[in-house]
Design a protein around this motif. Structure first.
Motif, short mmCIF file in Angstrom:
data_model
loop_
_atom_site.label_atom_id
_atom_site.label_comp_id
_atom_site.label_asym_id
_atom_site.label_seq_id
_atom_site.Cartn_x
_atom_site.Cartn_y
_atom_site.Cartn_z
N SER A 103 0.72 -1.43 -0.17
CA SER A 103 -0.01 0.14 -0.12
C SER A 103 1.08 0.65 0.01
N ASN A 104 0.56 2.39 -0.74
CA ASN A 104 1.07 3.81 -0.42
C ASN A 104 0.54 4.34 1.47
N ASP A 105 0.02 4.15 1.55
CA ASP A 105 -0.74 4.56 3.10
C ASP A 105 -0.90 3.30 3.64
N ASN A 106 -0.30 3.13 4.81
CA ASN A 106 -0.12 1.38 5.45
C ASN A 106 -1.11 1.90 6.61
N GLU A 107 -1.20 3.27 7.40
CA GLU A 107 -2.25 3.08 8.22
C GLU A 107 -3.31 3.15 7.26
N ALA A 108 -3.68 3.94 6.15
CA ALA A 108 -5.74 3.29 5.90
C ALA A 108 -5.46 1.70 5.89
N PHE A 109 -4.20 1.23 5.11
CA PHE A 109 -4.50 -0.10 4.61
C PHE A 109 -4.58 -0.82 6.15
N LEU A 110 -3.99 -0.42 6.70
CA LEU A 110 -4.20 -1.32 8.45
C LEU A 110 -5.49 -1.75 8.68
N LYS A 111 -6.36 -0.26 8.12
CA LYS A 111 -7.42 -0.01 9.14
C LYS A 111 -8.33 -1.04 8.15
N LYS A 112 -8.43 -1.14 6.67
CA LYS A 112 -9.18 -1.90 5.64
C LYS A 112 -8.99 -3.25 6.41
N ILE A 113 -7.62 -3.33 6.95
CA ILE A 113 -7.93 -5.38 7.22
C ILE A 113 -8.28 -5.68 8.37
N GLU A 114 -8.18 -4.60 9.22
CA GLU A 114 -9.75 -4.23 10.07
C GLU A 114 -10.40 -5.12 9.74
N GLU A 115 -10.89 -3.85 8.79
CA GLU A 115 -12.44 -4.11 8.67
C GLU A 115 -12.98 -5.53 8.20
N VAL A 116 -12.08 -6.12 6.98
CA VAL A 116 -12.23 -7.22 7.09
C VAL A 116 -12.09 -8.13 8.02
N CYS A 117 -11.08 -8.13 8.85
CA CYS A 117 -11.46 -9.03 9.89
C CYS A 117 -12.46 -8.83 10.44
N THR A 118 -13.34 -7.83 10.85
CA THR A 118 -14.40 -7.63 11.74
C THR A 118 -15.51 -8.41 10.94
N LYS A 119 -15.85 -8.30 9.21
CA LYS A 119 -16.78 -9.12 8.90
C LYS A 119 -16.06 -10.56 7.92
N ILE A 120 -15.30 -10.85 8.98
CA ILE A 120 -14.84 -12.21 8.67
C ILE A 120 -15.50 -12.63 10.35
N HIS A 121 -15.59 -11.97 11.10
CA HIS A 121 -15.72 -12.82 12.23
C HIS A 121 -17.59 -12.63 12.40
N ASP A 122 -18.07 -12.03 11.84
CA ASP A 122 -19.20 -11.34 11.81
C ASP A 122 -20.29 -12.91 10.58
N SER A 123 -19.60 -13.24 9.82
CA SER A 123 -19.52 -13.92 9.00
C SER A 123 -19.67 -15.79 8.93
N LYS A 124 -20.67 -15.95 8.97
CA LYS A 124 -20.53 -17.45 9.64
C LYS A 124 -19.56 -18.60 8.39
N ARG A 125 -19.56 -18.42 7.32
CA ARG A 125 -18.00 -18.94 6.11
C ARG A 125 -17.50 -18.12 5.35
N VAL A 126 -16.49 -18.57 5.24
CA VAL A 126 -15.00 -17.68 4.15
C VAL A 126 -14.94 -18.59 3.25
N ILE A 127 -15.48 -18.10 1.58
CA ILE A 127 -14.99 -19.06 0.84
C ILE A 127 -14.12 -18.12 0.35
N LEU A 128 -13.03 -19.04 -0.54
CA LEU A 128 -11.79 -18.43 -1.49
C LEU A 128 -12.26 -18.76 -2.35
#
Length: 254
Positions: A103-128
């Motif tokens: 990323s060109n903006d590490n802080e924003a990138f880590l915030k995005k990853i944190e949001e992904v973690c939250t959505k994974i936690h809220d889901s019942k299943r992750v499909i790759l």
């Protein structure tokens, strides 16, 4: 250590056959946390097959009987979680971002990853969903997340029983992004619109199209080698940040 979960995933992710062995592996992943509460007769009934068919697959994996499979499952489950706890100690996620250009903006990138973690936690299943090599990179992520209690499966075109639903978090990995558009065009029966989804890509065009709920665009343009390192870093970040937020210091039955 080639733990039992890794061996199951190696078979499940690589097989081309929708048979009793495949269905057993899916059942194992879906019920990983309490698998030892099921008898072989229970599983055979759920899968509409016979105990003998399941035993044939267990023998293929090197087990003489179901009891020995359960004993190794219990031992490896505990060992794997202890390994994760040890490896996650004193990890600083900023070092992962600095290790490779994601990323060109590490802080924003880590915030995005944190949001992904939250959505994974809220889901019942992750499909790759992705090509062979990106999916092979994701196996460590898949193993750890299943150990944390989150179902993570790779999508296979021949599995007609896998229909996406509103409780799924679907992660697409595509450096160009074109495979996502083709997937959506040819797999309309999967109800992707009902899910929460993420595209990881190098292509700004597909980042702007917003075909998925979320997008992570990483630097580069169709640079396959660098993209492989980028997605490895992203998967590492997700599993580390997920552990730190939802698993570490939280009482569990592991």
């Amino acid at each position: 250590m080639n733990i039992l979960l890794s061996r199951i995933l190696k078979y499940l992710n690589g097989t081309l056959f929708l048979d009793d062995a495949y269905r057993f592996c899916v059942f194992f992943i879906l019920h990983y946390q309490d698998f030892d509460s099921y008898t072989i007769e229970d599983i055979a009934g759920e899968l509409q097959t016979t105990p003998e068919s399941i035993l044939n697959f267990l023998k293929y994996l090197g087990f003489d009987n179901y009891l020995s499979f359960i004993e190794i499952y219990q031992r490896h489950k505990q060992v794997r979680f202890e390994q994760i706890q040890e490896r996650m100690k004193n990890i600083h996620v900023s070092s992962y971002v600095e290790r490779i250009k994601v990323s060109n903006d590490n802080e924003a990138f880590l915030k995005k990853i944190e949001e992904v973690c939250t959505k994974i936690h809220d889901s019942k299943r992750v499909i790759l969903v992705g090509a062979l090599y990106p999916m092979s990179i994701a196996v460590e992520f898949q193993t750890d997340m299943i150990s944390f209690g989150k179902t993570v499966l790779q999508y296979h075109t021949y599995d007609k029983d896998m229909i996406f639903n509103e409780n799924d978090y679907v992660i697409f990995i595509s450096s160009s992004g074109r495979s996502l558009e083709g997937f959506m065009y040819t797999r309309t029966n999967l109800s992707l619109q009902n899910t929460t989804s993420l595209l990881v890509t190098q292509n700004p065009t597909y980042a702007r199209k917003k075909l998925t709920t979320d997008t992570i665009q990483v630097p580069g343009r169709f640079d396959g080698i660098n993209f492989n390192y980028q997605i490895m870093t992203i998967f590492d970040l997700i599993r580390v940040m997920y552990y730190q937020k939802y698993i570490e210091n939280v009482p569990t039955n592991h």
